[in-house]
Design a protein around this motif. Structure first.
Motif, PDB file in Angstrom:
ATOM      1  N   THR A  91       0.852  -1.192   0.000  1.00  0.00           N
ATOM      2  CA  THR A  91       0.000   0.000   0.000  1.00  0.00           C
ATOM      3  C   THR A  91       0.882   1.235   0.000  1.00  0.00           C
ATOM      4  O   THR A  91       1.984   1.218   0.556  1.00  0.00           O
ATOM      5  N   LEU A  92       0.406   2.304  -0.617  1.00  0.00           N
ATOM      6  CA  LEU A  92       1.185   3.542  -0.705  1.00  0.00           C
ATOM      7  C   LEU A  92       0.525   4.632   0.127  1.00  0.00           C
ATOM      8  O   LEU A  92      -0.591   5.076  -0.158  1.00  0.00           O
ATOM      9  N   GLY A  93       1.235   5.090   1.168  1.00  0.00           N
ATOM     10  CA  GLY A  93       0.747   6.199   1.985  1.00  0.00           C
ATOM     11  C   GLY A  93      -0.523   5.891   2.749  1.00  0.00           C
ATOM     12  O   GLY A  93      -0.928   4.744   2.913  1.00  0.00           O
ATOM     13  N   ASN A  94      -1.164   6.959   3.264  1.00  0.00           N
ATOM     14  CA  ASN A  94      -2.435   6.861   3.972  1.00  0.00           C
ATOM     15  C   ASN A  94      -2.354   5.918   5.173  1.00  0.00           C
ATOM     16  O   ASN A  94      -3.222   5.081   5.391  1.00  0.00           O
ATOM     17  N   LEU A  95      -1.275   6.074   5.956  1.00  0.00           N
ATOM     18  CA  LEU A  95      -1.147   5.354   7.217  1.00  0.00           C
ATOM     19  C   LEU A  95      -1.503   6.311   8.346  1.00  0.00           C
ATOM     20  O   LEU A  95      -0.854   7.335   8.524  1.00  0.00           O
ATOM     21  N   CYS A  96      -2.536   5.995   9.079  1.00  0.00           N
ATOM     22  CA  CYS A  96      -2.959   6.908  10.138  1.00  0.00           C
ATOM     23  C   CYS A  96      -3.546   6.123  11.296  1.00  0.00           C
ATOM     24  O   CYS A  96      -3.855   4.927  11.176  1.00  0.00           O
ATOM     25  N   VAL A  97      -3.669   6.814  12.428  1.00  0.00           N
ATOM     26  CA  VAL A  97      -4.353   6.248  13.587  1.00  0.00           C
ATOM     27  C   VAL A  97      -5.725   6.898  13.680  1.00  0.00           C
ATOM     28  O   VAL A  97      -5.842   8.127  13.702  1.00  0.00           O
ATOM     29  N   ASP A  98      -6.755   6.067  13.681  1.00  0.00           N
ATOM     30  CA  ASP A  98      -8.121   6.565  13.878  1.00  0.00           C
ATOM     31  C   ASP A  98      -8.405   6.688  15.369  1.00  0.00           C
ATOM     32  O   ASP A  98      -8.109   5.765  16.144  1.00  0.00           O
ATOM     33  N   ILE A  99      -8.946   7.830  15.762  1.00  0.00           N
ATOM     34  CA  ILE A  99      -9.435   8.009  17.125  1.00  0.00           C
ATOM     35  C   ILE A  99     -10.954   8.008  17.038  1.00  0.00           C
ATOM     36  O   ILE A  99     -11.555   8.951  16.522  1.00  0.00           O
ATOM     37  N   VAL A 100     -11.567   6.925  17.482  1.00  0.00           N
ATOM     38  CA  VAL A 100     -13.010   6.726  17.295  1.00  0.00           C
ATOM     39  C   VAL A 100     -13.743   7.142  18.563  1.00  0.00           C
ATOM     40  O   VAL A 100     -13.568   6.533  19.625  1.00  0.00           O
ATOM     41  N   LEU A 101     -14.562   8.192  18.437  1.00  0.00           N
ATOM     42  CA  LEU A 101     -15.254   8.736  19.608  1.00  0.00           C
ATOM     43  C   LEU A 101     -16.742   8.881  19.344  1.00  0.00           C
ATOM     44  O   LEU A 101     -17.152   9.291  18.247  1.00  0.00           O
ATOM     45  N   ASN A 102     -17.544   8.555  20.324  1.00  0.00           N
ATOM     46  CA  ASN A 102     -18.976   8.848  20.266  1.00  0.00           C
ATOM     47  C   ASN A 102     -19.189  10.282  20.742  1.00  0.00           C
ATOM     48  O   ASN A 102     -18.683  10.677  21.800  1.00  0.00           O
ATOM     49  N   VAL A 103     -19.899  11.059  19.946  1.00  0.00           N
ATOM     50  CA  VAL A 103     -20.138  12.470  20.272  1.00  0.00           C
ATOM     51  C   VAL A 103     -21.632  12.766  20.196  1.00  0.00           C
ATOM     52  O   VAL A 103     -22.372  12.101  19.455  1.00  0.00           O
ATOM     53  N   PRO A 104     -22.098  13.761  20.953  1.00  0.00           N
ATOM     54  CA  PRO A 104     -23.534  14.094  20.912  1.00  0.00           C
ATOM     55  C   PRO A 104     -23.974  14.618  19.557  1.00  0.00           C
ATOM     56  O   PRO A 104     -25.107  14.414  19.132  1.00  0.00           O
ATOM     57  N   LYS A 105     -23.069  15.318  18.853  1.00  0.00           N
ATOM     58  CA  LYS A 105     -23.375  15.778  17.501  1.00  0.00           C
ATOM     59  C   LYS A 105     -22.087  15.910  16.711  1.00  0.00           C
ATOM     60  O   LYS A 105     -21.011  16.108  17.277  1.00  0.00           O
ATOM     61  N   LEU A 106     -22.207  15.808  15.398  1.00  0.00           N
ATOM     62  CA  LEU A 106     -21.039  15.877  14.528  1.00  0.00           C
ATOM     63  C   LEU A 106     -20.497  17.298  14.475  1.00  0.00           C
ATOM     64  O   LEU A 106     -21.222  18.265  14.753  1.00  0.00           O
TER      65      LEU A 106
END
Length: 488
Positions: A91-106
């Motif tokens: 794969t080329l690039g686009n390596l990231c850490v996702d921080i997954v959070l529940n929020v009351p609104k976007l």
């Protein structure tokens, strides 16, 4: 060459490619397996493969380990297959850490307000419970779980997030090649060298919002990258497939992406491209972005788009006609694949159209489904599966991911994919087949997957029973339990 023998209690071909005449008719008798060399180091079985082998073998197990072994058939789809192609996919690039959070609104739509929102989130690292491998890690993990040998090419920082990402990849059996040359990074404390974070925000209605620092800069996150290192070139040369997506432009300069594509083409590596939602913005982006996008659309071997993206790129609403237009524009393009969510997927070549409806599942989360789908397309491509078989596996892998929550380590396991295939419950839509696929015939052969139990054809229409496809792909998937780092 060193010789060992492994005997397994199975009537299946160990590598999925022996002719039917070589299958042993008695499932209780032993057959010999040929194992990929990636299972071994100094002729010792690497963990976690030892547990898999020990559980399936007799004490008198024998091993045959050639110095170079591949589980792919000789296939004209591959530009180059040989001893130098040790990775199935990079794969080329686009390596990231996702921080997954529940929020009351976007987060709000305004750029300034979204930036303030993200800065507030970033003030202190959230609990590791909410961290997940993201971006192209999703595709790499899904591919590794299918038994493919994977490497990722990109940049991660020397901090807690980068170390987390490397640890996840290592545990999944995936290697990583850094894109920065020695001395290129002047200060590891500078934010421009840090691992890219993507905040994945989920509201009470399960709608998703995404934001990262790349959203608020005119330059790619790693704009300091200029040249391909010798290590990157070696990884490109040793890979059968290079996968790029539109989000790679958030990190890498367009000219660097072009350099990678040109080098990959020169060394006989097949190029897969999925523009994703970024395709539309790139088409209206800077001259360098437009040049790189046009090159990717022309120089890919396999192009993957959603029906909406196909329409955006061509102005044609019909997915088959749009796919055919994209195929005509490609210089090297062999396959155009149109993903249509619950309606399934279509694979278009110069001479044929293949269609597979989706699997019926209870959808929990669609994040990572597209990445998982791509991994299975790579699996089918390098293993020379029939086209409708490739789509069937891809639909199953995407659907199995949708049954879980989140991506990264939560993408489909091989066990769940195989369960879904064995159940073979399809969202078959005869009206859709008639209205969309038949309109795109124009002298071409159309093959489609069906719940019907008998093979059939009507002029250019070829019906393939799902049970036949499943019976033919399961042996190849089962071999992934032996040759790859596959969770069981």
């Amino acid at each position: 060459m060193h010789h060992y023998t492994l005997t397994l209690k199975s009537s299946l071909s160990p590598n999925g490619f022996l002719p039917s005449s070589e299958y042993h008719p008695n499932p209780r008798l032993m057959i010999q397996a040929i194992l990929a060399p990636t299972l071994f180091s100094n002729h010792k079985i690497l963990k976690p493969h030892f547990r898999i082998l020990k559980n399936g073998c007799s004490k008198s197990a024998n091993f045959y380990v050639p110095r170079c072994s591949y589980s792919v058939a000789q296939d004209e789809r591959l530009t180059s297959v040989g001893a130098d192609k040790v990775f199935d996919v990079a794969t080329l690039g686009n390596l990231c850490v996702d921080i997954v959070l529940n929020v009351p609104k976007l987060p709000p739509n305004s750029r300034e307000e979204r930036k303030a929102y993200m800065d507030e989130l970033s003030k202190s690292p959230p609990d590791k419970l909410y961290w997940e491998a993201g971006g192209n890690c999703n595709m790499a993990i899904a591919a590794a779980r299918l038994g493919l040998h994977c490497t990722t090419i990109g940049h991660v920082g020397d901090e807690i997030y980068g170390n987390f990402l490397l640890d996840v990849l290592r545990k999944e059996g995936i290697s990583m090649v850094g894109m920065s040359e020695q001395g290129q990074i002047s200060s590891s404390s500078s934010t421009e060298y840090e691992t890219l974070l993507c905040w994945v925000l989920v509201d009470p209605s399960q709608r998703h919002g995404f934001c990262s620092r790349a959203d608020f800069s005119k330059e790619p996150a790693f704009s300091w990258m200029v040249n391909l290192s010798a290590e990157v070139k070696m990884a490109l040369k040793k890979s059968k497939v290079l996968f790029c997506n539109g989000y790679g432009f958030d990190e890498l300069p367009p000219n660097l992406i072009v350099s990678a594509l040109e080098y990959a083409a020169d060394v006989g590596t097949s190029i897969f491209f999925d523009p994703g939602p970024r395709g539309k913005t790139l088409a209206n982006g800077s001259p360098d972005e437009q040049k790189a996008l046009n090159m990717l659309l022309r120089m890919n071997d396999v192009l993957l788009v959603t029906s909406e993206e196909a329409e955006s790129l061509t102005g044609i609403q019909d997915p088959v006609l749009a796919g055919q237009e994209l195929l005509r524009k490609g210089v090297r393009t062999k396959w155009v694949i149109v993903k249509m969510g619950s309606k399934g997927s279509i694979l278009i070549t110069t001479s044929s159209i293949s269609y597979a409806p989706s699997f019926k599942v209870d959808v929990v989360d669609t994040v990572g489904c597209g990445d998982s789908f791509v991994a299975a397309i790579v699996f089918g491509y390098i293993n020379n599966l029939p086209l409708v078989h490739t789509l069937t596996v891809a639909n199953a892998v995407g659907a199995a991911t949708a049954m879980g929550s989140g991506a990264g380590r939560n993408v489909a396991t091989l066990e769940n994919v195989m369960k879904l295939l064995k159940r073979s419950t399809l969202n078959e839509d005869d009206k859709y087949l008639k209205d969309v696929l038949i309109n795109g015939l124009d002298g071409q052969e159309v093959t489609f997957l069906s719940k019907k139990a008998v093979n059939g054809s009507n002029n250019q229409l070829i019906l393939v029973p799902v049970q036949k496809v499943v019976s033919e792909v399961l042996p190849k998937l089962e071999f992934g339990l032996l040759k790859g780092n596959v969770p069981v």
